[in-house]
Write a protein that holds these residues in place. Structure first.
Motif, PDB file in Angstrom:
ATOM      1  N   PRO A   1      -4.553   6.363   7.306  1.00 30.31           N
ATOM      2  CA  PRO A   1      -3.595   6.419   6.205  1.00 30.31           C
ATOM      3  C   PRO A   1      -3.384   7.864   5.775  1.00 30.31           C
ATOM      4  O   PRO A   1      -4.259   8.717   5.968  1.00 30.31           O
ATOM      5  CB  PRO A   1      -4.268   5.604   5.098  1.00 30.31           C
ATOM      6  CG  PRO A   1      -5.716   5.649   5.419  1.00 30.31           C
ATOM      7  CD  PRO A   1      -5.833   5.794   6.902  1.00 30.31           C
TER       8      PRO A   1
ATOM      9  N   TYR B   1       0.040   6.991   8.503  1.00 24.24           N
ATOM     10  CA  TYR B   1       0.966   6.002   7.933  1.00 24.24           C
ATOM     11  C   TYR B   1       0.814   5.951   6.424  1.00 24.24           C
ATOM     12  O   TYR B   1      -0.210   6.345   5.866  1.00 24.24           O
ATOM     13  CB  TYR B   1       0.740   4.621   8.557  1.00 24.24           C
ATOM     14  CG  TYR B   1      -0.628   4.045   8.266  1.00 24.24           C
ATOM     15  CD1 TYR B   1      -0.844   3.251   7.149  1.00 24.24           C
ATOM     16  CD2 TYR B   1      -1.704   4.311   9.100  1.00 24.24           C
ATOM     17  CE1 TYR B   1      -2.095   2.737   6.871  1.00 24.24           C
ATOM     18  CE2 TYR B   1      -2.960   3.800   8.829  1.00 24.24           C
ATOM     19  CZ  TYR B   1      -3.143   3.013   7.722  1.00 24.24           C
ATOM     20  OH  TYR B   1      -4.381   2.501   7.435  1.00 24.24           O
ATOM     21  N   ASP B   2       1.853   5.452   5.781  1.00 28.06           N
ATOM     22  CA  ASP B   2       1.848   5.252   4.335  1.00 28.06           C
ATOM     23  C   ASP B   2       1.062   3.976   4.048  1.00 28.06           C
ATOM     24  O   ASP B   2       1.458   2.895   4.487  1.00 28.06           O
ATOM     25  CB  ASP B   2       3.277   5.123   3.818  1.00 28.06           C
ATOM     26  CG  ASP B   2       3.354   4.965   2.309  1.00 28.06           C
ATOM     27  OD1 ASP B   2       2.325   4.649   1.667  1.00 28.06           O
ATOM     28  OD2 ASP B   2       4.451   5.160   1.772  1.00 28.06           O
ATOM     29  N   PRO B   3      -0.050   4.079   3.324  1.00 28.49           N
ATOM     30  CA  PRO B   3      -0.859   2.888   3.081  1.00 28.49           C
ATOM     31  C   PRO B   3      -0.215   1.866   2.143  1.00 28.49           C
ATOM     32  O   PRO B   3      -0.679   0.735   2.061  1.00 28.49           O
ATOM     33  CB  PRO B   3      -2.150   3.451   2.477  1.00 28.49           C
ATOM     34  CG  PRO B   3      -1.771   4.762   1.902  1.00 28.49           C
ATOM     35  CD  PRO B   3      -0.635   5.282   2.736  1.00 28.49           C
ATOM     36  N   LEU B   4       0.852   2.242   1.460  1.00 28.44           N
ATOM     37  CA  LEU B   4       1.472   1.322   0.510  1.00 28.44           C
ATOM     38  C   LEU B   4       2.589   0.484   1.131  1.00 28.44           C
ATOM     39  O   LEU B   4       3.037  -0.478   0.540  1.00 28.44           O
ATOM     40  CB  LEU B   4       2.014   2.101  -0.691  1.00 28.44           C
ATOM     41  CG  LEU B   4       0.968   2.902  -1.462  1.00 28.44           C
ATOM     42  CD1 LEU B   4       1.625   3.677  -2.593  1.00 28.44           C
ATOM     43  CD2 LEU B   4      -0.134   1.999  -1.990  1.00 28.44           C
ATOM     44  N   GLU B   5       3.042   0.850   2.293  1.00 32.84           N
ATOM     45  CA  GLU B   5       4.113   0.123   2.960  1.00 32.84           C
ATOM     46  C   GLU B   5       3.513  -0.670   4.121  1.00 32.84           C
ATOM     47  O   GLU B   5       2.312  -0.842   4.205  1.00 32.84           O
ATOM     48  CB  GLU B   5       5.161   1.132   3.474  1.00 32.84           C
ATOM     49  CG  GLU B   5       5.778   1.980   2.385  1.00 32.84           C
ATOM     50  CD  GLU B   5       6.621   1.182   1.413  1.00 32.84           C
ATOM     51  OE1 GLU B   5       7.293   0.239   1.852  1.00 32.84           O
ATOM     52  OE2 GLU B   5       6.594   1.493   0.217  1.00 32.84           O
ATOM     53  N   ARG B   6       4.384  -1.109   5.029  1.00 33.47           N
ATOM     54  CA  ARG B   6       3.909  -1.776   6.237  1.00 33.47           C
ATOM     55  C   ARG B   6       3.617  -0.729   7.308  1.00 33.47           C
ATOM     56  O   ARG B   6       3.815  -0.952   8.492  1.00 33.47           O
ATOM     57  CB  ARG B   6       4.949  -2.776   6.718  1.00 33.47           C
ATOM     58  CG  ARG B   6       5.061  -3.968   5.780  1.00 33.47           C
ATOM     59  CD  ARG B   6       6.016  -4.979   6.262  1.00 33.47           C
ATOM     60  NE  ARG B   6       5.661  -5.453   7.593  1.00 33.47           N
ATOM     61  CZ  ARG B   6       6.283  -6.426   8.205  1.00 33.47           C
ATOM     62  NH1 ARG B   6       7.294  -7.030   7.648  1.00 33.47           N
ATOM     63  NH2 ARG B   6       5.918  -6.799   9.414  1.00 33.47           N
TER      64      ARG B   6
ATOM     65  N   TYR C   1     -13.774  -1.433   1.791  1.00 36.48           N
ATOM     66  CA  TYR C   1     -12.972  -0.234   1.587  1.00 36.48           C
ATOM     67  C   TYR C   1     -12.450   0.352   2.908  1.00 36.48           C
ATOM     68  O   TYR C   1     -11.491   1.105   2.914  1.00 36.48           O
ATOM     69  CB  TYR C   1     -13.745   0.826   0.793  1.00 36.48           C
ATOM     70  CG  TYR C   1     -14.735   1.638   1.597  1.00 36.48           C
ATOM     71  CD1 TYR C   1     -14.338   2.838   2.192  1.00 36.48           C
ATOM     72  CD2 TYR C   1     -16.046   1.220   1.767  1.00 36.48           C
ATOM     73  CE1 TYR C   1     -15.237   3.597   2.932  1.00 36.48           C
ATOM     74  CE2 TYR C   1     -16.940   1.963   2.500  1.00 36.48           C
ATOM     75  CZ  TYR C   1     -16.533   3.151   3.082  1.00 36.48           C
ATOM     76  OH  TYR C   1     -17.421   3.885   3.823  1.00 36.48           O
TER      77      TYR C   1
ATOM     78  N   LEU D   1      -3.896   9.901   3.433  1.00 36.89           N
ATOM     79  CA  LEU D   1      -4.683  10.142   2.232  1.00 36.89           C
ATOM     80  C   LEU D   1      -5.051  11.615   2.165  1.00 36.89           C
ATOM     81  O   LEU D   1      -5.304  12.249   3.191  1.00 36.89           O
ATOM     82  CB  LEU D   1      -5.963   9.299   2.242  1.00 36.89           C
ATOM     83  CG  LEU D   1      -5.788   7.785   2.255  1.00 36.89           C
ATOM     84  CD1 LEU D   1      -7.145   7.099   2.405  1.00 36.89           C
ATOM     85  CD2 LEU D   1      -5.079   7.312   1.006  1.00 36.89           C
TER      86      LEU D   1
ATOM     87  N   LEU E   1      -7.020  -5.256   6.756  1.00 36.25           N
ATOM     88  CA  LEU E   1      -5.662  -4.716   6.855  1.00 36.25           C
ATOM     89  C   LEU E   1      -5.264  -4.533   8.314  1.00 36.25           C
ATOM     90  O   LEU E   1      -4.131  -4.812   8.703  1.00 36.25           O
ATOM     91  CB  LEU E   1      -5.565  -3.381   6.111  1.00 36.25           C
ATOM     92  CG  LEU E   1      -5.933  -3.400   4.625  1.00 36.25           C
ATOM     93  CD1 LEU E   1      -5.940  -1.986   4.058  1.00 36.25           C
ATOM     94  CD2 LEU E   1      -4.987  -4.305   3.858  1.00 36.25           C
TER      95      LEU E   1
ATOM     96  N   ARG F   1      -8.967   2.038   2.469  1.00 34.55           N
ATOM     97  CA  ARG F   1      -8.302   1.862   1.179  1.00 34.55           C
ATOM     98  C   ARG F   1      -8.523   3.125   0.329  1.00 34.55           C
ATOM     99  O   ARG F   1      -7.677   3.530  -0.429  1.00 34.55           O
ATOM    100  CB  ARG F   1      -8.870   0.645   0.462  1.00 34.55           C
ATOM    101  CG  ARG F   1      -8.428  -0.662   1.066  1.00 34.55           C
ATOM    102  CD  ARG F   1      -8.996  -1.846   0.284  1.00 34.55           C
ATOM    103  NE  ARG F   1      -8.275  -3.040   0.627  1.00 34.55           N
ATOM    104  CZ  ARG F   1      -8.586  -3.835   1.657  1.00 34.55           C
ATOM    105  NH1 ARG F   1      -9.604  -3.533   2.443  1.00 34.55           N
ATOM    106  NH2 ARG F   1      -7.873  -4.907   1.900  1.00 34.55           N
ATOM    107  N   ARG F   2      -9.719   3.700   0.493  1.00 36.95           N
ATOM    108  CA  ARG F   2     -10.085   4.943  -0.175  1.00 36.95           C
ATOM    109  C   ARG F   2     -11.229   5.546   0.633  1.00 36.95           C
ATOM    110  O   ARG F   2     -11.977   4.827   1.303  1.00 36.95           O
ATOM    111  CB  ARG F   2     -10.506   4.705  -1.621  1.00 36.95           C
ATOM    112  CG  ARG F   2     -11.793   3.907  -1.736  1.00 36.95           C
ATOM    113  CD  ARG F   2     -12.144   3.486  -3.144  1.00 36.95           C
ATOM    114  NE  ARG F   2     -13.459   2.908  -3.227  1.00 36.95           N
ATOM    115  CZ  ARG F   2     -13.859   1.781  -2.682  1.00 36.95           C
ATOM    116  NH1 ARG F   2     -13.047   1.069  -1.954  1.00 36.95           N
ATOM    117  NH2 ARG F   2     -15.088   1.332  -2.838  1.00 36.95           N
TER     118      ARG F   2
END
Length: 179
Positions: free
Chosen positions: A109, A125-130, A14, A111, A19, A88-89
């Motif tokens: 991220p 940063y946006d965790p869903l993009e690069r 997690y 979050l 990443l 991730r969370r």
């Protein structure tokens, strides 16, 4: 001239060490960013994945997947320019506060659970993009003066988070929720 980005502590899925290693492997060879992942990882499959990803990153990644003795923690934290926490969370993290207490700006991220970290002490940063890759690139381009300013902001934030302050903020939150 390297910009050292450190992920330290117990290495679990997690926390996103994979990443971070994937992102640094995609950076241009001219990038000054180097990543160090250090800490115990008891998941054999994840260990194998991390070593494979580190080999793809080549000289841009160092991985030490064993418990870091307490007396060595400071050496790692003092040698780094940034601490990365590509969760991730997460609900909270003492690792983020520990890194900031050493004056390290953090890469995190965007979050909800990390919104209390001041913007002046973090690159988000946006965790869903690069976003992590782009944030590593951004960290590598920052001047040493700006990194120092961010480090001072990180240390100031960490020093302000003592037990009485944490208790006061906690009580204020409950009072707000109850009224």
């Amino acid at each position: 001239d390297d910009v050292v980005v450190l992920l330290i502590g117990k290495i679990e899925r997690y926390k996103g060490a994979d990443l971070l290693l994937e992102a640094v492997a995609r950076l241009p060879l001219s990038s000054p960013v180097r990543v160090v992942v250090a800490g115990a990882c008891t998941d054999a499959a994840y260990r194998a994945t991390l070593f494979e990803l580190a080999s793809r990153a080549g000289a841009r990644a160092i991985v030490r997947l064993e418990r870091i003795p307490d007396e060595e923690m400071g050496t790692y934290l003092e040698a780094a320019d940034f601490a990365a926490f590509p969760f991730r969370r997460v609900t909270n993290s003492s690792s983020v506060l520990l890194a900031q207490s050493f004056g390290l700006p953090v890469l995190i991220p965007n979050l909800k659970s990390l919104r209390d970290v001041p913007d002046g002490a973090a690159l988000r940063y946006d965790p869903l993009e690069r976003g992590l890759e782009e944030t590593l690139e951004r960290a590598g381009r920052l001047t040493s003066q700006l990194r120092s300013e961010m480090g001072r902001a990180a240390k100031q934030y960490a020093n302000a988070m003592d037990w009485p302050t944490a208790a006061r903020l906690h009580l204020e939150m409950y009072a707000k929720l109850l009224h």
